[in-house]
Design a protein around this motif. Structure first.
Motif, PDB file in Angstrom:
ATOM      1  N   UNK A 246       0.943  -1.016  -0.008  1.00 24.85           N
ATOM      2  CA  UNK A 246       0.038  -0.027   0.045  1.00 24.85           C
ATOM      3  C   UNK A 246       0.769   1.385  -0.143  1.00 24.85           C
ATOM      4  N   UNK A 247       0.307   2.421  -0.659  1.00 23.92           N
ATOM      5  CA  UNK A 247       1.000   3.595  -0.520  1.00 23.92           C
ATOM      6  C   UNK A 247       0.688   4.238   0.649  1.00 23.92           C
ATOM      7  N   UNK A 248      -0.545   3.914   1.220  1.00 21.49           N
ATOM      8  CA  UNK A 248      -1.001   4.791   2.370  1.00 21.49           C
ATOM      9  C   UNK A 248      -1.746   3.805   3.458  1.00 21.49           C
ATOM     10  N   UNK A 249      -1.562   3.871   4.676  1.00 23.94           N
ATOM     11  CA  UNK A 249      -2.288   3.082   5.619  1.00 23.94           C
ATOM     12  C   UNK A 249      -2.869   4.061   6.452  1.00 23.94           C
ATOM     13  N   UNK A 250      -4.177   4.147   6.660  1.00 21.01           N
ATOM     14  CA  UNK A 250      -4.839   5.061   7.570  1.00 21.01           C
ATOM     15  C   UNK A 250      -5.349   4.343   8.823  1.00 21.01           C
ATOM     16  N   UNK A 251      -4.696   4.647  10.067  1.00 18.22           N
ATOM     17  CA  UNK A 251      -4.993   3.550  11.176  1.00 18.22           C
ATOM     18  C   UNK A 251      -5.566   4.172  12.244  1.00 18.22           C
ATOM     19  N   UNK A 252      -6.697   3.576  12.929  1.00 12.59           N
ATOM     20  CA  UNK A 252      -7.211   4.188  13.972  1.00 12.59           C
ATOM     21  C   UNK A 252      -7.191   3.249  15.200  1.00 12.59           C
ATOM     22  N   UNK A 253      -6.345   1.821  14.900  1.00 15.62           N
ATOM     23  CA  UNK A 253      -6.415   0.786  15.780  1.00 15.62           C
ATOM     24  C   UNK A 253      -5.130   0.365  16.462  1.00 15.62           C
ATOM     25  N   UNK A 254      -4.044   0.685  15.963  1.00 16.65           N
ATOM     26  CA  UNK A 254      -2.753   0.092  16.501  1.00 16.65           C
ATOM     27  C   UNK A 254      -2.555  -1.277  16.744  1.00 16.65           C
ATOM     28  N   UNK A 255      -1.775  -1.852  17.602  1.00 19.58           N
ATOM     29  CA  UNK A 255      -1.518  -3.269  17.929  1.00 19.58           C
ATOM     30  C   UNK A 255      -1.186  -3.974  16.663  1.00 19.58           C
ATOM     31  N   UNK A 256      -1.807  -5.285  16.621  1.00 23.08           N
ATOM     32  CA  UNK A 256      -1.449  -6.244  15.725  1.00 23.08           C
ATOM     33  C   UNK A 256      -1.725  -5.892  14.494  1.00 23.08           C
ATOM     34  N   UNK A 257      -2.841  -5.295  14.113  1.00 21.83           N
ATOM     35  CA  UNK A 257      -3.049  -4.612  12.816  1.00 21.83           C
ATOM     36  C   UNK A 257      -2.090  -3.820  12.109  1.00 21.83           C
ATOM     37  N   UNK A 258      -1.747  -2.722  13.096  1.00 21.18           N
ATOM     38  CA  UNK A 258      -0.412  -1.864  12.474  1.00 21.18           C
ATOM     39  C   UNK A 258       0.669  -2.738  12.426  1.00 21.18           C
ATOM     40  N   UNK A 259       0.834  -3.568  13.284  1.00 23.91           N
ATOM     41  CA  UNK A 259       2.093  -4.496  13.275  1.00 23.91           C
ATOM     42  C   UNK A 259       2.234  -5.313  11.497  1.00 23.91           C
ATOM     43  N   UNK A 260       0.811  -5.750  11.371  1.00 24.67           N
ATOM     44  CA  UNK A 260       0.818  -6.455  10.003  1.00 24.67           C
ATOM     45  C   UNK A 260       0.954  -5.400   9.023  1.00 24.67           C
ATOM     46  N   UNK A 261       0.358  -4.225   8.912  1.00 26.91           N
ATOM     47  CA  UNK A 261       0.808  -3.397   8.107  1.00 26.91           C
ATOM     48  C   UNK A 261       2.031  -2.654   7.920  1.00 26.91           C
ATOM     49  N   UNK A 262       2.696  -2.722   9.077  1.00 27.02           N
ATOM     50  CA  UNK A 262       4.041  -2.293   8.720  1.00 27.02           C
ATOM     51  C   UNK A 262       4.898  -3.092   7.779  1.00 27.02           C
TER      52      UNK A 262
END
Length: 353
Positions: A230-246
């Motif tokens: 992805x070019x952009x990840x818009x996140x309001x959750x953090x944690x494991x979902x952010x970890x995956x998207x990194x």
């Protein structure tokens, strides 16, 4: 004029889960009556009409928090719980506001609140649209999506964007703005459960990935298709979902952070291990608070109203949840608590008093 207000105070600041049992001496909130003093010059007495239920309010009441690292003042033990909301002016000692007008403002979990002009975001000028819009698509959540995508991310039509909490109030607006206003090449939502994912796809996402599915990560990679990242990840959750998207944002890509609900009731839920990806992939991680844009709200509201009229933004009975507590004031905390459970439906959660 009323001589007292019925309200909820913070009884026991929570360390982890919130205690909603009002019969328990250790309950997080306590229902009380507080006297209303005469107004001072510049103050306004507001009757609460609607309350906005937002995950960020959980951070305001955290036990042991460091107030120096907060973007707003915390709610301390014994304080009346705060919220944003819509209220009617009952009495005013400010020349700009008159009885009968409706304002979007900082309120309390109370039937009446005394506030200052600085606590008011904007006056409801366009009475042709439903009042609830001013806490939803025209409120903080809609404005967070607006400024987060257009100003912070500087999103382009050529971008592929992934949006977490995509069935929520902010996420669902992000999906629609990204796809129908900006015209992004690919918009991917993340949500929990098949029903919510279907909703996200119905409002414009090319695909929505269920984070509750055991194959979440592989499904996320599949959703990215030939792009891979992805070019952009818009996140309001953090944690494991952010970890995956990194691991799934392309080199020099952007991560836009507007919240971290995964850790609001348990800080360990915010833990991630993928920070080295930020260095290796030279990622930009940009956090922002919607209050930074307060002097630009009116322009944004006009844009969003226009997009609704053009059919680019969907607003109907399925795009928000309204809980009517006109005769159940004591259920205000319980209703807010739906944010952290599977009870909450798509879109914004509002309380009517």
């Amino acid at each position: 004029m009323p001589s007292e207000s019925t309200c909820f105070i913070l009884n026991e600041p929570p360390h982890r889960d919130v205690n909603f049992d009002l019969k328990d001496d250790k309950s997080t909130f306590k229902l009380v009556k507080r006297s209303l003093r005469p107004l001072k010059e510049g103050e306004i007495l507001i009757k609460t009409l609607y309350l906005s239920n937002d995950p960020t309010q959980r951070a305001w009441i955290q036990k042991g928090l460091n107030a120096d690292r907060m973007y707003t003042a915390p709610v301390l033990k014994g304080d009346i719980m705060r919220s944003t909301g819509l209220g009617e002016v009952v009495e005013s000692r400010h020349s700009k506001y008159r009885p009968g007008e409706v304002v979007s403002c900082d309120l309390k979990w109370a039937d009446y609140s005394i506030i200052k002009q600085a606590n008011i975001f904007n006056k409801v000028e366009n009475t042709k649209v439903p009042l609830t819009w001013y806490l939803d698509v025209l409120g903080m959540t809609g404005l967070t999506a607006y400024f987060g995508l257009l100003d912070v991310a500087k999103l382009k039509a050529t971008d592929t964007i992934v949006i977490s909490a995509a069935s929520g109030a902010t996420g669902s607006m992000c999906v629609q703005i990204a796809k129908k206003v900006i015209g992004c090449k690919r918009v991917i939502g993340i949500s929990g459960g098949a029903d919510k994912c279907r909703y996200v796809e119905s409002i414009g996402a090319d695909v929505c990935v269920d984070y509750k599915d055991p194959k979440f990560y592989s499904n996320l990679k599949k959703a990215l298709g030939e792009e891979k990242y992805a070019d952009v990840f818009f996140d309001g959750v953090g944690g494991q979902i952010l970890d995956a998207m990194l691991t799934l944002v392309k080199p020099f890509g952007k991560i836009i952070a507007c919240g971290a609900i995964a850790g609001y009731n348990n800080i360990k839920g915010s833990s991630i291990v993928g920070w080295p990806q930020i260095v290796v992939m030279r990622l930009q991680v940009l956090g922002f608070i919607i209050l930074d844009y307060q002097n630009q709200y009116e322009l944004a509201i006009k844009d969003i109203v226009r997009w609704i009229g053009e059919g680019k933004i969907k607003v109907d009975k399925d795009s928000f949840s309204l809980v009517d507590l006109s005769n159940n004031f004591e259920k205000i905390p319980e209703t807010w608590g739906m944010l952290f459970s599977s009870q909450k439906g798509p879109g914004k959660l509002l309380t009517k008093l």
